[in-house]
Design a protein around this motif. Structure first.
Motif, PDB file in Angstrom:
ATOM      1  N   ASP A 114      42.925  52.417  66.017  1.00 50.36           N
ATOM      2  CA  ASP A 114      44.101  53.289  66.039  1.00 50.36           C
ATOM      3  C   ASP A 114      44.547  53.551  64.602  1.00 50.36           C
ATOM      4  N   PRO A 115      45.544  54.404  64.385  1.00 45.29           N
ATOM      5  CA  PRO A 115      45.935  54.750  63.015  1.00 45.29           C
ATOM      6  C   PRO A 115      46.445  53.580  62.184  1.00 45.29           C
ATOM      7  N   GLY A 116      46.751  52.454  62.823  1.00 41.18           N
ATOM      8  CA  GLY A 116      47.231  51.306  62.069  1.00 41.18           C
ATOM      9  C   GLY A 116      46.157  50.581  61.295  1.00 41.18           C
ATOM     10  N   MET A 117      44.897  50.851  61.594  1.00 43.81           N
ATOM     11  CA  MET A 117      43.837  50.196  60.825  1.00 43.81           C
ATOM     12  C   MET A 117      43.846  50.706  59.395  1.00 43.81           C
ATOM     13  N   GLU A 118      43.755  49.786  58.442  1.00 39.58           N
ATOM     14  CA  GLU A 118      43.789  50.141  57.042  1.00 39.58           C
ATOM     15  C   GLU A 118      42.611  51.052  56.692  1.00 39.58           C
ATOM     16  N   PRO A 119      42.841  52.101  55.887  1.00 44.22           N
ATOM     17  CA  PRO A 119      41.725  52.979  55.487  1.00 44.22           C
ATOM     18  C   PRO A 119      40.555  52.219  54.891  1.00 44.22           C
ATOM     19  N   ALA A 120      40.833  51.203  54.077  1.00 36.85           N
ATOM     20  CA  ALA A 120      39.748  50.438  53.465  1.00 36.85           C
ATOM     21  C   ALA A 120      38.866  49.789  54.526  1.00 36.85           C
ATOM     22  N   MET A 121      39.470  49.318  55.615  1.00 39.76           N
ATOM     23  CA  MET A 121      38.690  48.712  56.685  1.00 39.76           C
ATOM     24  C   MET A 121      37.841  49.758  57.403  1.00 39.76           C
ATOM     25  N   PRO A 312      42.027  32.683  59.822  1.00 42.42           N
ATOM     26  CA  PRO A 312      40.969  33.553  60.345  1.00 42.42           C
ATOM     27  C   PRO A 312      40.262  34.428  59.316  1.00 42.42           C
ATOM     28  N   ASP A 313      40.914  34.731  58.209  1.00 43.25           N
ATOM     29  CA  ASP A 313      40.273  35.635  57.248  1.00 43.25           C
ATOM     30  C   ASP A 313      40.792  35.365  55.845  1.00 43.25           C
ATOM     31  N   GLY A 314      40.344  36.174  54.890  1.00 42.14           N
ATOM     32  CA  GLY A 314      40.802  36.084  53.515  1.00 42.14           C
ATOM     33  C   GLY A 314      41.738  37.230  53.177  1.00 42.14           C
ATOM     34  N   PRO A 315      42.098  37.388  51.902  1.00 37.67           N
ATOM     35  CA  PRO A 315      43.139  38.344  51.527  1.00 37.67           C
ATOM     36  C   PRO A 315      42.668  39.768  51.260  1.00 37.67           C
ATOM     37  N   HIS A 316      41.379  39.991  51.107  1.00 38.57           N
ATOM     38  CA  HIS A 316      40.908  41.244  50.508  1.00 38.57           C
ATOM     39  C   HIS A 316      41.279  42.483  51.319  1.00 38.57           C
ATOM     40  N   ARG A 317      41.266  42.369  52.623  1.00 39.66           N
ATOM     41  CA  ARG A 317      41.608  43.504  53.483  1.00 39.66           C
ATOM     42  C   ARG A 317      43.062  43.940  53.310  1.00 39.66           C
ATOM     43  N   TYR A 318      43.902  43.070  52.762  1.00 41.63           N
ATOM     44  CA  TYR A 318      45.350  43.285  52.776  1.00 41.63           C
ATOM     45  C   TYR A 318      45.924  43.630  51.405  1.00 41.63           C
ATOM     46  N   ALA A 319      45.052  44.058  50.497  1.00 39.63           N
ATOM     47  CA  ALA A 319      45.515  44.380  49.137  1.00 39.63           C
ATOM     48  C   ALA A 319      46.548  45.491  49.131  1.00 39.63           C
ATOM     49  N   GLU A 320      46.450  46.432  50.071  1.00 37.55           N
ATOM     50  CA  GLU A 320      47.373  47.569  50.110  1.00 37.55           C
ATOM     51  C   GLU A 320      48.513  47.388  51.102  1.00 37.55           C
ATOM     52  N   THR A 321      48.605  46.211  51.716  1.00 37.12           N
ATOM     53  CA  THR A 321      49.700  45.945  52.650  1.00 37.12           C
ATOM     54  C   THR A 321      50.469  44.698  52.197  1.00 37.12           C
TER      55      THR A 321
END
Length: 374
Positions: A114-121, A312-321
């Motif tokens: 859905d639109p909530g998924m980060e563009p980078a992902m 569950p994960d690391g930080p890289h996906r969340y650089a823009e949030t």
């Protein structure tokens, strides 16, 4: 004779593949055997802390484990034929696991989000060869999650032989975490309390079940998001991804939990940033929420209680949030440290949790069965 020797030599591994130790010979061997690290109490109580299982050390995160297992089991049963498409709903991390499984087992993968998924992902999933399909409006009662599931059903009708792993209800999702439970048991020797975020319910159910074979008195603490309906709270629009739900996944093992905590986005952001600044090891929304609860447990239990928390994960996906000040200001997420202890409610229906809140009355909203934790 020379021809026979040549044939034998051609079947031997290349010299670079003969190195002993931790060398991996295939993509799926990159998953598992993740480390644990001691994490002191976040507010500095001397001698108190918990052990964090760093699932961000998998190529894509914790859901690499079910991504591979769901596809392997479906192939073994004949539910998924060679080269048939895999179609599933995801907010991100399972998508990475399925993209990995698609390459390992040679299946095209379509991921509905859905639109909530980060563009980078989205870009990363596409780079890994997955087709990303984005729904444009939420379901009237089931929100984005149900809208995604409805789109998956539509795509399955359009693609003959397509297979949906159904992470929300497929028991293979739970079984995928048995190896993680064995890793934790071997790494820590004894575990008294396990702290897990809850979304599909797979990893909390699977790890707790595996650990209780060794430690029958293990206490399971679930960490949910405010605005999630999993444990009987009203469903609201949620900013955090990776935990919480607007539907009731059947993989959630309600009877396994001893208590549940709801955590708000600003509280998770503070905790993620605190971890980053003081411990270097950090991650996303689920990591922040789990660490907040595990740290409180560490300073309120006796000092001989051994606590394991799953990151569950690391930080890289969340650089823009989470780690972007502008984003956090726009969403009012920089309000300072959370309270030192959670609010308490006697039952999930007592009132809506809008900040960190704890409850020991466990409810399955789909069956109206409840129990009070001892």
């Amino acid at each position: 004779m020379i021809d026979v020797m040549s044939a034998r030599l051609s079947r031997l591994p290349a010299p670079s593949q003969l190195i002993s130790g931790s060398t991996c010979h295939s993509l799926d061997q990159l998953v598992g055997d993740t480390p644990v690290v001691w994490t002191p109490d976040l507010i500095g109580t001397p001698g108190r802390g918990f052990w964090a299982k760093l699932e961000g050390h998998n190529p894509g995160g914790i859901k690499d484990r079910p991504g591979l297992h769901l596809i392997q089991r479906a192939r073994e049963r004949g539910d998924l034929l060679p080269e048939a498409p895999v179609i599933e709903s995801t907010s991100g991390t399972l998508g990475l696991g399925l993209a990995l499984a698609g390459q390992v087992y040679e299946h095209p993968v379509t991921l509905v989000t859905d639109p909530g998924m980060e563009p980078a992902m989205r870009y990363l999933l596409a780079a890994y060869g997955a087709r990303v399909d984005i729904v444009d409006r939420p379901h009237p009662s089931g929100g984005w999650q149900q809208a995604r599931r409805d789109r998956v059903a539509q795509l399955l009708d359009e693609h003959s032989g397509g297979f949906c792993p159904d992470q929300y209800n497929n028991p293979d999702n739970v079984d995928a975490y048995q190896p993680l439970a064995l890793e934790l048991a071997a790494q820590l020797g004894r575990i008294d309390v396990l702290v897990c975020s809850v979304g599909t319910g797979g990893h909390s159910a699977g790890i707790a079940r595996g650990l209780r074979e060794f430690f029958p008195h293990l206490r399971l603490v679930g960490v949910d998001a405010t605005g999630s309906t999993i444990f009987g709270q009203p469903a609201r629009t949620r900013l955090m991804r990776g935990l919480g739900s607007s539907i009731h996944p059947r993989n959630v093992d309600y009877g396994a939990f001893d208590e549940v905590h709801w955590v708000a986005p600003a509280e998770a952001v503070w905790t993620c940033r605190r971890l980053a600044a003081t411990r270097y090891v950090t991650g996303g929304w689920s990591v922040g929420a789990v660490a907040l609860v595990a740290s409180w447990l560490a300073r309120t239990q006796t000092d001989d209680v051994r606590i394991a928390a799953v990151f569950p994960d690391g930080p890289h996906r969340y650089a823009e949030t989470i780690y972007n000040d502008d984003y956090c200001r726009r969403h009012g997420l920089l309000g300072g440290a959370p309270a030192r202890r959670p609010d308490e409610i006697g039952h999930p229906g007592e009132r809506e949790a809008t900040r960190w809140t704890r409850c020991t009355h466990i409810a399955d909203p789909a069956s109206d069965t409840t129990r009070d934790a001892a």
